[in-house]
Design an enzyme around this catalytic site. Sequence first.
Site, PDB file in Angstrom:
ATOM      1  CG  ASP A   1      95.166 -28.328  84.980  1.00 38.25           C
ATOM      2  OD1 ASP A   1      96.095 -29.026  85.450  1.00 38.25           O
ATOM      3  OD2 ASP A   1      95.142 -27.941  83.795  1.00 38.25           O
TER       4      ASP A   1
ATOM      5  CG  HIS B   1      87.844 -44.997  90.523  1.00 41.67           C
ATOM      6  ND1 HIS B   1      87.287 -44.340  89.449  1.00 41.67           N
ATOM      7  CD2 HIS B   1      89.001 -44.351  90.811  1.00 41.67           C
ATOM      8  CE1 HIS B   1      88.080 -43.343  89.100  1.00 41.67           C
ATOM      9  NE2 HIS B   1      89.129 -43.331  89.917  1.00 41.67           N
ATOM     10  CG  LEU B   2      81.081 -47.056  92.502  1.00 46.60           C
ATOM     11  CD1 LEU B   2      79.892 -46.865  91.577  1.00 46.60           C
ATOM     12  CD2 LEU B   2      80.623 -47.291  93.928  1.00 46.60           C
ATOM     13  CB  SER B   3      84.777 -51.188  89.098  1.00 47.82           C
ATOM     14  OG  SER B   3      85.368 -50.199  88.270  1.00 47.82           O
TER      15      SER B   3
ATOM     16  CE1 TYR C   1      81.482 -48.952  87.570  1.00 48.61           C
ATOM     17  CE2 TYR C   1      80.216 -49.553  85.625  1.00 48.61           C
ATOM     18  CZ  TYR C   1      81.330 -48.990  86.194  1.00 48.61           C
ATOM     19  OH  TYR C   1      82.305 -48.464  85.401  1.00 48.61           O
TER      20      TYR C   1
ATOM     21  NE  ARG D   1      86.263 -48.987  81.516  1.00 49.07           N
ATOM     22  CZ  ARG D   1      85.288 -48.096  81.342  1.00 49.07           C
ATOM     23  NH1 ARG D   1      85.237 -47.023  82.105  1.00 49.07           N
ATOM     24  NH2 ARG D   1      84.379 -48.280  80.414  1.00 49.07           N
TER      25      ARG D   1
END
EC number: 4.2.1.10
Length: 147
Positions: free
Chosen positions: A87, A100-102, A23, A111
Site C-alpha cells: 500500500d 531479490h538477491l536469490s 546469498y 517465497r
Amino acid sequence: MNNILVINGPNLNLLGKREPDIYGNITLENINQKIKLHFKNEDLRIDFFQSNEEGKIIDRIIESEKKYNAIVINPAAYSHYSIAILDAMRSINIPVVEVHLSNIYKREEYRKKSVTAEASLGVISGFGYYGYIMAIEFILNNLSIGK
C-alpha cells in the site's frame, strides 16, 4: 541530478553471515559500495536504507517522494506478505523496481509469491548484488526521471 533510494528489508544486514549457500559471502555494506562504484561517473546520488522494522520501511517509502526520483527495493521476507508495504508503494508517484538477491522462484513455496511486486514496475530476481545495478540501469535508461 537524479536521486535514487535503495531500500533493504529485514535480515539483509546479516548478509555475509546468513545462509551463504543462498546469498553468498558478500555483506550489505559491500553491495552498497559496489553499487556506488558502478555509478560513480553518473550524475546520480544513491542513498541506502536498511531496516528490520516494517513501519520504518513504510515511513521511508512514503517520505521518499519528496527527495527521490525512484526507489529500488528489496523487501526481503516482507515481499511475501506485507500488504502495508504494498500500500505504501502504491501511494507514491515515483517508480519502484523490486530486487531479490536469490531467485525466489527456486526457493520454498511460500517465497515464490511477492505481493509487493504488484506495485513495482518490474522484479529482478536471482542475480545477486548485480540485480541492484540492473534495476538502477533500467531506471536511468528507460524512465524520464529528474527531467
